[in-house]
Design a protein around this motif. Structure first.
Motif, mmCIF file in Angstrom:
data_model
loop_
_atom_site.group_PDB
_atom_site.id
_atom_site.type_symbol
_atom_site.label_atom_id
_atom_site.label_comp_id
_atom_site.label_asym_id
_atom_site.label_seq_id
_atom_site.Cartn_x
_atom_site.Cartn_y
_atom_site.Cartn_z
ATOM 1 N N GLN A 188 -37.553 -32.394 36.288
ATOM 2 C CA GLN A 188 -36.961 -31.521 37.318
ATOM 3 C C GLN A 188 -37.896 -30.170 37.836
ATOM 4 O OE1 GLN A 188 -32.430 -30.760 36.853
ATOM 5 N NE2 GLN A 188 -33.023 -31.105 34.840
ATOM 6 N N VAL B 102 -42.923 -25.726 36.100
ATOM 7 C CA VAL B 102 -43.037 -24.811 34.644
ATOM 8 C C VAL B 102 -43.376 -25.750 33.660
ATOM 9 C CG1 VAL B 102 -41.477 -23.722 33.409
ATOM 10 C CG2 VAL B 102 -40.797 -23.906 35.491
ATOM 11 N N ARG B 103 -43.199 -27.098 33.673
ATOM 12 C CA ARG B 103 -43.760 -27.973 32.737
ATOM 13 C C ARG B 103 -45.502 -27.725 32.773
ATOM 14 N NH1 ARG B 103 -41.641 -28.703 29.081
ATOM 15 N NH2 ARG B 103 -39.603 -29.475 28.848
ATOM 16 N N PHE C 283 -47.300 -25.394 33.657
ATOM 17 C CA PHE C 283 -47.476 -23.894 33.433
ATOM 18 C C PHE C 283 -47.504 -23.907 32.023
ATOM 19 C CE2 PHE C 283 -46.631 -19.660 32.644
ATOM 20 C CZ PHE C 283 -47.800 -18.987 33.273
ATOM 21 N N LEU C 284 -46.668 -24.486 31.335
ATOM 22 C CA LEU C 284 -46.523 -24.494 29.806
ATOM 23 C C LEU C 284 -47.964 -25.138 29.376
ATOM 24 C CD1 LEU C 284 -44.624 -23.679 27.566
ATOM 25 C CD2 LEU C 284 -43.720 -26.024 27.633
ATOM 26 N N LYS D 65 -50.726 -22.969 29.752
ATOM 27 C CA LYS D 65 -50.701 -21.787 29.081
ATOM 28 C C LYS D 65 -50.994 -22.041 27.465
ATOM 29 C CE LYS D 65 -49.261 -17.783 27.859
ATOM 30 N NZ LYS D 65 -50.175 -16.530 28.050
ATOM 31 N N ARG D 66 -50.262 -23.123 26.992
ATOM 32 C CA ARG D 66 -50.773 -23.705 25.553
ATOM 33 C C ARG D 66 -52.450 -23.716 25.567
ATOM 34 N NH1 ARG D 66 -47.098 -26.985 22.818
ATOM 35 N NH2 ARG D 66 -44.912 -25.493 22.916
ATOM 36 N N ARG E 77 -48.342 -23.982 39.507
ATOM 37 C CA ARG E 77 -46.985 -23.049 39.397
ATOM 38 C C ARG E 77 -45.850 -23.445 40.177
ATOM 39 N NH1 ARG E 77 -47.949 -17.405 36.687
ATOM 40 N NH2 ARG E 77 -45.906 -17.214 37.542
ATOM 41 N N ASN F 232 -46.554 -31.668 21.487
ATOM 42 C CA ASN F 232 -45.080 -31.343 21.307
ATOM 43 C C ASN F 232 -44.346 -30.845 22.410
ATOM 44 O OD1 ASN F 232 -46.257 -29.115 21.167
ATOM 45 N ND2 ASN F 232 -45.106 -28.327 19.117
ATOM 46 N N ALA G 9 -42.571 -31.623 25.864
ATOM 47 C CA ALA G 9 -41.735 -33.065 26.486
ATOM 48 C C ALA G 9 -42.265 -33.083 27.702
ATOM 49 C CB ALA G 9 -40.249 -32.407 26.527
ATOM 50 N N GLU H 174 -37.489 -20.637 37.796
ATOM 51 C CA GLU H 174 -38.768 -21.150 37.622
ATOM 52 C C GLU H 174 -39.763 -19.926 37.096
ATOM 53 O OE1 GLU H 174 -37.102 -22.454 39.816
ATOM 54 O OE2 GLU H 174 -37.310 -24.781 39.307
ATOM 55 N N VAL I 122 -38.946 -18.463 33.949
ATOM 56 C CA VAL I 122 -39.377 -19.214 32.783
ATOM 57 C C VAL I 122 -40.926 -18.910 32.611
ATOM 58 C CG1 VAL I 122 -39.428 -21.563 31.967
ATOM 59 C CG2 VAL I 122 -37.433 -21.009 33.276
ATOM 60 N N MET I 123 -41.652 -19.061 33.545
ATOM 61 C CA MET I 123 -43.098 -18.899 33.229
ATOM 62 C C MET I 123 -43.445 -17.499 32.960
ATOM 63 S SD MET I 123 -44.877 -20.891 36.525
ATOM 64 C CE MET I 123 -43.623 -21.499 37.729
ATOM 65 N N ILE J 255 -42.605 -17.946 29.169
ATOM 66 C CA ILE J 255 -43.738 -18.631 28.425
ATOM 67 C C ILE J 255 -44.869 -17.840 28.271
ATOM 68 C CG2 ILE J 255 -45.515 -20.475 29.132
ATOM 69 C CD1 ILE J 255 -43.254 -22.030 30.407
ATOM 70 N N GLU J 256 -45.087 -16.985 29.081
ATOM 71 C CA GLU J 256 -46.115 -16.034 28.936
ATOM 72 C C GLU J 256 -45.820 -14.738 27.877
ATOM 73 O OE1 GLU J 256 -48.703 -15.715 32.627
ATOM 74 O OE2 GLU J 256 -48.966 -15.418 30.484
ATOM 75 N N SER K 278 -42.132 -21.403 23.602
ATOM 76 C CA SER K 278 -42.609 -22.715 23.291
ATOM 77 C C SER K 278 -42.278 -23.648 24.346
ATOM 78 C CB SER K 278 -42.191 -23.206 21.873
ATOM 79 O OG SER K 278 -42.630 -22.494 21.056
ATOM 80 N N ASP K 279 -41.075 -23.632 24.894
ATOM 81 C CA ASP K 279 -40.647 -24.782 25.781
ATOM 82 C C ASP K 279 -39.080 -24.200 26.726
ATOM 83 O OD1 ASP K 279 -40.335 -27.234 27.079
ATOM 84 O OD2 ASP K 279 -41.288 -28.144 25.359
ATOM 85 N N PHE K 280 -38.681 -25.062 27.321
ATOM 86 C CA PHE K 280 -37.406 -24.592 27.899
ATOM 87 C C PHE K 280 -36.628 -26.010 28.079
ATOM 88 C CE2 PHE K 280 -40.813 -26.055 31.015
ATOM 89 C CZ PHE K 280 -40.077 -26.839 32.071
ATOM 90 N N VAL L 168 -33.529 -27.166 31.068
ATOM 91 C CA VAL L 168 -32.770 -26.951 32.320
ATOM 92 C C VAL L 168 -31.278 -26.930 32.350
ATOM 93 C CG1 VAL L 168 -32.881 -27.068 34.733
ATOM 94 C CG2 VAL L 168 -34.995 -27.080 33.499
ATOM 95 N N ALA M 177 -34.031 -34.461 23.332
ATOM 96 C CA ALA M 177 -35.758 -34.779 23.250
ATOM 97 C C ALA M 177 -36.623 -33.637 23.425
ATOM 98 C CB ALA M 177 -35.930 -35.406 24.436
ATOM 99 N N VAL M 178 -36.441 -32.498 23.988
ATOM 100 C CA VAL M 178 -37.211 -31.434 23.996
ATOM 101 C C VAL M 178 -37.409 -30.675 22.647
ATOM 102 C CG1 VAL M 178 -37.354 -28.800 24.892
ATOM 103 C CG2 VAL M 178 -37.072 -30.838 26.555
ATOM 104 N N LYS N 198 -39.181 -32.530 20.197
ATOM 105 C CA LYS N 198 -40.610 -32.714 20.321
ATOM 106 C C LYS N 198 -41.261 -31.362 19.962
ATOM 107 C CE LYS N 198 -43.663 -35.147 23.144
ATOM 108 N NZ LYS N 198 -43.944 -36.102 24.320
ATOM 109 N N VAL N 199 -40.473 -30.283 20.398
ATOM 110 C CA VAL N 199 -41.020 -28.932 20.030
ATOM 111 C C VAL N 199 -41.157 -28.568 18.341
ATOM 112 C CG1 VAL N 199 -39.227 -27.479 20.284
ATOM 113 C CG2 VAL N 199 -41.341 -26.658 21.164
ATOM 114 N N GLU O 262 -40.767 -35.756 16.487
ATOM 115 C CA GLU O 262 -40.884 -36.998 17.260
ATOM 116 C C GLU O 262 -42.303 -37.519 16.808
ATOM 117 O OE1 GLU O 262 -39.542 -37.633 21.544
ATOM 118 O OE2 GLU O 262 -41.602 -37.838 21.312
#
Lengths: 673, 122
Positions: free
Chosen positions: A189, A193-194, A196-197, A200-201, A219, A247, A249, B87, B90-91, B94-95, B99-101, B103, B113-114, B117-118, B122
Motif C-alpha cells: 500500500q 515507506v517500504r 525507505f525502510l 534505512k536498514r 520516498r 525480516n 515484509a 507516510e 512513518v519515515m 523509521i529514522e 523496525s517496521d510499520f 497500515v 505477516a509483518v 517477519k520482523v 518466518e
C-alpha cells in the motif's frame, strides 16, 4: 613524509577563528559563571590555538596563546584571581590573536604583539612570582610556513603531528562493496515507506551509492516496477546483508553481488542522506567546509538554471503539437531535477544564527564597560537556521540594536537603583522559527521609549503633522525613531552616534522582505522585533500589467484581487474607494505611484488588494497576469536608490521585471501629491 | 514460549482489535499503553519482544516514544501503526529507529505477516 604546511592554512584559520570566538565568549561568561567547565574550556581553547599556531610556525601567535593559557591555568588553580581587569587583559590578548590569525588569512605580515605580550607576561609574573615557561614552535615549520605564505610553490617541512582531517579513511580498503537488487511487492500500500525502510536498514550498515531510483523518488513511492538497486560499501558480509533485509515484509531481495572496484578509484558520489541533518552530527567525516563564495556561485547558477528551464518551456509553446508534448515532458523532468538541485543548494546555505549571536555577549560586555554599566545578554534559540545571505544582512542591524539597548535603553546602575531594579541590566535575545519565518526579538529591561517625546520631536522637525501625531498609536510612534534624524538620546555618544541607525536597521530588515517593530513601556524596557523570511532567493509573485509594463508583487503582500467597474467605485472628494470585505479601501493607480504615464481605462478593471503601513489599499492595474515563482535578484546600483522597488527578476519569457515594495511606494504617494 | 507484545494506541477500540489479532496469531499481549509517556514507562517495565506503536497520541507522540525506547534499548523492535497519508511520519519514525510499520485499517493476515517477519519467526 614531508608535510606541506600551506595546505593546512585554510583549516588553521577556520579552526583558530572558531576557538578564538569561543574563547572570547567564555571570558565574558566567566565573569558571571566561574564554573569549572567554563575555565577548563577556556584553557582548552587557548591550548589548541597555541598548538596549531606552533605547528604552523606562527611564533607570535603561539606565544600569546601560550601566555593566555598560562593565565587560564592560574585562574584554574585559584578562582579568586579572576577579576574584571584580568578579563580585560585576556580579552585584549584574544583580540591580538584574532589580528594575528586575520593577518595569516590575508597573507600579510602581522604586527608584532609586543605590548600585549609584555602585559600578559607581567601579569603572569605578578600573580605567580615566576617567569612564564618558554613556548616551543616548530623551527623548520616556521620557515616553511613563511615560505608557503609568500611562494605559491609547494614546500616541504619536518614531519609534524598534524591533526588535519584525512580523507583516506573514506575509501577504506577493509570495506567491501556490494551491488544489491530488491523488489517491493506490487500489493504494497505504501511502497515509498517500504523502500525507505530498506534504504534505512542498509544505510545503517554502510554507505550507499548508485541508488536507483534516487532517494527523493523512493520516498515518494515512485519506484518503476517496484525495483530498487544500489551499491553498498560496508564491512558487513553477504550473509549479514541478507539478514538485514530478510525480516522486512513485502520486500524481496533479488540479488547481492560483490562489486569489483580498484581501491584507488575515486568513490562515486554518495546519495544524499534523506535528511541533511541526520548524519552530519554523528559522522564528522561526512561534512566538508565550503567557501561561501562557492555557495553563492552555486545558488546563482541553480537560479539561472531554473530561469533557463522556464525559458525553454516558453519557447516550446511555439512547437507543433506532437513534438511539443515530448518536448514538454523533457522540460518537466529537467525542471524537476533543477528544482530539487536548487532546493538542496538553498538548504546547504542554511547557517545557524549563532554564527553572529556568539559574538554578541562580548560586544555587550565591551559596550557596557565603556558606559560604566553592567549588562547581561541572554541568548536563546541561536541554533535556528537561516539563509546565509540573510544572516549576513542582519549581523550589523543586530549589533546596532544591541548598542541601542545598552547605550540608550539600560540605565546607569544608580538610576536603576532608584527605579527599584537590580544594578545589572538585562538584554534578552530570543530567536524562534515559525513555518517559514524566523522571528528575532531583542528586549531590554531599561528605561523604555517615550512615545510622546518622539511625536513632538517629529512634529518639531516637520516630519509629521499635529493631526497625524494625534492619531498615532504608541507602536507607530516608536517607529518614528527610525526616521532619519530622530533620536531620543540626550547626548551624542561614541557608541551609538546620533539618530542614524534605527532607520538603517528598519531598511535592512524590510529589504529582506521582513518586518521591523518596536514595542516599549516607559520604565520597563523596549523590545525590537525582526520578523524575517528563512530564505531570500525564490519568491512567489503576482504579476500585473501596468502602462504596458509587467511588474511583480510578492504574494505575501497580496491579500486578494478583484475586478470592479471603475465607474462604480465610491468616491469622496478626489479619492476613490473600493468596497471590499465589508470595508472601504482607498484606491491608488499603481501607474501613478510608479510615476509611469497612465491613461486609466474605464469600465471593469482589476484591483489588487495589498497592505500599506496604514492599512489595506486597492491598487488599480491594467491586467492581472497570474502568479509565477521567480528567482529574486538584488537591485543593481543605482536602481536601489529608487524608492518602492525591492528587487528585479527575469520571467520565463526572458522579460526582466521589477518587484515592488508596496508599503514604500505608498509612503511616497501618487504622482502630483 | 510465545512472543510478548506491548500494544500502544490511544483508542481502546484499536488496542482491542490489535490484541485480538495477536492472540489469534499465538502472541501474548503483556501490556497496553494509551500515550507515549505511558508507552516508555511500560516498555522499561515489561521489556516486551515487540511494541506496536500508534503515531499520534497525547502527551508524547509515538515517534518521540519510539526514539526514547530505542535509546533505552537499541535492539527494541517497534512496529508503527499508521494510517494512509502518514507516510512522512512513518519515515520519521523509521529514522527514530522503528523496525517496521503496519497500515490502518488492519487486516489480520497482513499484521501477523509483518510482525512474524520482523520477529524473525518466518
Amino acid at each position: 613524509m614531508p608535510i606541506e604546511m600551506s595546505k593546512y592554512l585554510g583549516i588553521y584559520i577556520t579552526e583558530a577563528t572558531e576557538h578564538l570566538e569561543a574563547l572570547g565568549r567564555e571570558l565574558v561568561e566567566l565573569e558571571k559563571n566561574k564554573s569549572d567547565e567554563v575555565v577548563d574550556s577556556m584553557f582548552r581553547h587557548a591550548h589548541s590555538i597555541k598548538g596549531m599556531a606552533a605547528a604552523m610556525g606562527y611564533e607570535a601567535t603561539a606565544v600569546v596563546a601560550h601566555r593566555i593559557e598560562d593565565l587560564a591555568q592560574v585562574v584554574r588553580a585559584d578562582r579568586s584571581q579572576l577579576n574584571p581587569e584580568l578579563v580585560d587583559l585576556l580579552l585584549a590578548g584574544t583580540d591580538a590573536l584574532s589580528e594575528q590569525v586575520r593577518a595569516a588569512a590575508e597573507n600579510r605580515e602581522a604586527p608584532e604583539p609586543q605590548t600585549i605580550l609584555a602585559r600578559l607576561t607581567a601579569k603572569f609574573t605578578a600573580l605567580t612570582q615566576r617567569s612564564p615557561p618558554p613556548t616551543r614552535v616548530m623551527e623548520v615549520a616556521k620557515q616553511e610556513a613563511k615560505a608557503a605564505a609568500t611562494l605559491p610553490a609547494p614546500t616541504a617541512a619536518q614531519p609534524i603531528q598534524a591533526e588535519a582531517p584525512s580523507t583516506a579513511a573514506l575509501s577504506s580498503n577493509f570495506q567491501g562493496r556490494w551491488s544489491i537488487r530488491l523488489s517491493v511487492a506490487p500489493t504494497c500500500q505504501v511502497p515509498g515507506v517500504r523502500a525507505f525502510l530498506v534504504y534505512k536498514r542498509l544505510s545503517n550498515a554502510g554507505r550507499i551509492f548508485e541508488l536507483r531510483p534516487p532517494i527523493e523518488s523512493l520516498r515518494s513511492g515512485r519506484i518503476p516496477d517496484g525495483l530498487i538497486s544500489m551499491e553498498l560499501q560496508t564491512e558487513a558480509s553477504e550473509s549479514e546483508i541478507r539478514a538485514l533485509v530478510k525480516n522486512i515484509a513485502e520486500v524481496e531481495l533479488l540479488s547481492v553481488e560483490a562489486v569489483q572496484s580498484s581501491p584507488a578509484a575515486a568513490p562515486a558520489k554518495p546519495e544524499p542522506a534523506p535528511d541533511g541533518a541526520r548524519s552530519g552530527a554523528q559522522d564528522p567525516m561526512r561534512t566538508v567546509r565550503i567557501r561561501t563564495e562557492l555557495l553563492d556561485y552555486l545558488l546563482e547558477n541553480a537560479g539561472e538554471l531554473l530561469l533557463a528551464g522556464a525559458n525553454m518551456r516558453e519557447w516550446g509553446k511555439g512547437l507543433p503539437g506532437q513534438i511539443r508534448a515530448q518536448f514538454n515532458e523533457g522540460v518537466d523532468r529537467l525542471q524537476l531535477l533543477v528544482k530539487d538541485l536548487h532546493g538542496k543548494v538553498m538548504s546547504s546555505r542554511m547557517t545557524p544564527l549563532s554564527t553572529i549571536t556568539d559574538r554578541l555577549p562580548r560586544a555587550t560586555r565591551d559596550l557596557a564597560r565603556r558606559r560604566g554599566k553592567e549588562v547581561d545578554l541572554v541568548v536563546t534559540g541561536a541554533d535556528v537556521e537561516l539563509d546565509r545571505a540573510i544572516i549576513d544582512c542582519v549581523s550589523d542591524p543586530l549589533l546596532h540594536l544591541l548598542r541601542n539597548c545598552v547605550d540608550h535603553g539600560i540605565e546607569e546602575p544608580k538610576e536603576r537603583e532608584t527605579a527599584k531594579k537590580g544594578p545589572r541590566g538585562r538584554v534578552l535575545l530570543g530567536v524562534r522559527r515559525t513555518q517559514d519565518r524566523v522571528v528575532i526579538e531583542l528586549e531590554d529591561d531599561g528605561r523604555g521609549m517615550d512615545a510622546e517625546k518622539l511625536k513632538s520631536l517629529a512634529k518639531e522637525r516637520g516630519l509629521i503633522t499635529a493631526e497625524v501625531a494625534a492619531r498615532m498609536s504608541d507602536k507607530e510612534a516608536f517607529l518614528l525613531a527610525c526616521l532619519p534624524g530622530i533620536s531620543t538620546a540626550k547626548e551624542v555618544s561614541e557608541i551609538s552616534g546620533r539618530g542614524v541607525g534605527l532607520d538603517a536597521v528598519k531598511r535592512a530588515v524590510e529589504n529582506l522582505g521582513g518586518k521591523f517593530e518596536i514595542d516599549s513601556r516607559r520604565g520597563r524596557g523596549t523590545r525590537f522585533t525582526l520578523d524575517l523570511p528563512l530564505t531570500v532567493s525564490v519568491i512567489n509573485l503576482m504579476l500585473a500589467k501596468v502602462s504596458e509594463e509587467v511588474v511583480g508583487l510578492p504574494i505575501a503582500k497580496v491579500l486578494g484581487a478583484t475586478a470592479v467597474d471603475s465607474g462604480k467605485l465610491s468616491s469622496s472628494r478626489d479619492s476613490a474607494y473600493l468596497a471590499h470585505e465589508g470595508g472601504l479601501l482607498p484606491v491608488y493607480e499603481l501607474a501613478s505611484l510608479l510615476r509611469w504615464p497612465a491613461a486609466p481605462p474605464g469600465g471593469i478593471r482589476p484591483y489588487i488588494v495589498s497592505e500599506g503601513e496604514s492599512g489595506k489599499v486597492a491598487l488599480a492595474v491594467d491586467k492581472l497576469l497570474g502568479q509565477e515563482e521567480v528567482v529574486l535578484k538584488v537591485l543593481p546600483s543605482p536602481l536601489h536608490l529608487i524608492p518602492g522597488l525591492s528587487g528585479v527578476s527575469i520571467l520565463g519569457s526572458g522579460k526582466p521585471i521589477f518587484i515592488l515594495d508596496v508599503a514604500r511606494l505608498l509612503e511616497y504617494g501618487p504622482a502630483g501629491s | 514460549m510465545p512472543k510478548r507484545v506491548l500494544v500502544v494506541d490511544d483508542a481502546i477500540f484499536m488496542r482491542n482489535m490489535i490484541k485480538d489479532i495477536f492472540m489469534s496469531g499465538g502472541l501474548e499481549v503483556v501490556g497496553e499503553a494509551s500515550n507515549g509517556l505511558e508507552a516508555v514507562e511500560k516498555y522499561k517495565e515489561l521489556k516486551p519482544d515487540l511494541t506496536t506503536m500508534d503515531i499520534v497520541m497525547p502527551f508524547k507522540s509515538g515517534i518521540e516514544a519510539t526514539r526514547e525506547i530505542i535509546k533505552e534499548n537499541d535492539k527494541a523492535v517497534v512496529v508503527m501503526c499508521s494510517a494512509l497519508g502518514q507516510e512522512s511520519l512513518v519515515m520519521e519514525a523509521i529514522e527514530a529507529g522503528a523496525s517496521d510499520f503496519i497500515v490502518k485499517p488492519f487486516r489480520s493476515d497482513d499484521v501477523l505477516a509483518v510482525v512474524k517477519k520482523v520477529l524473525g519467526e518466518e
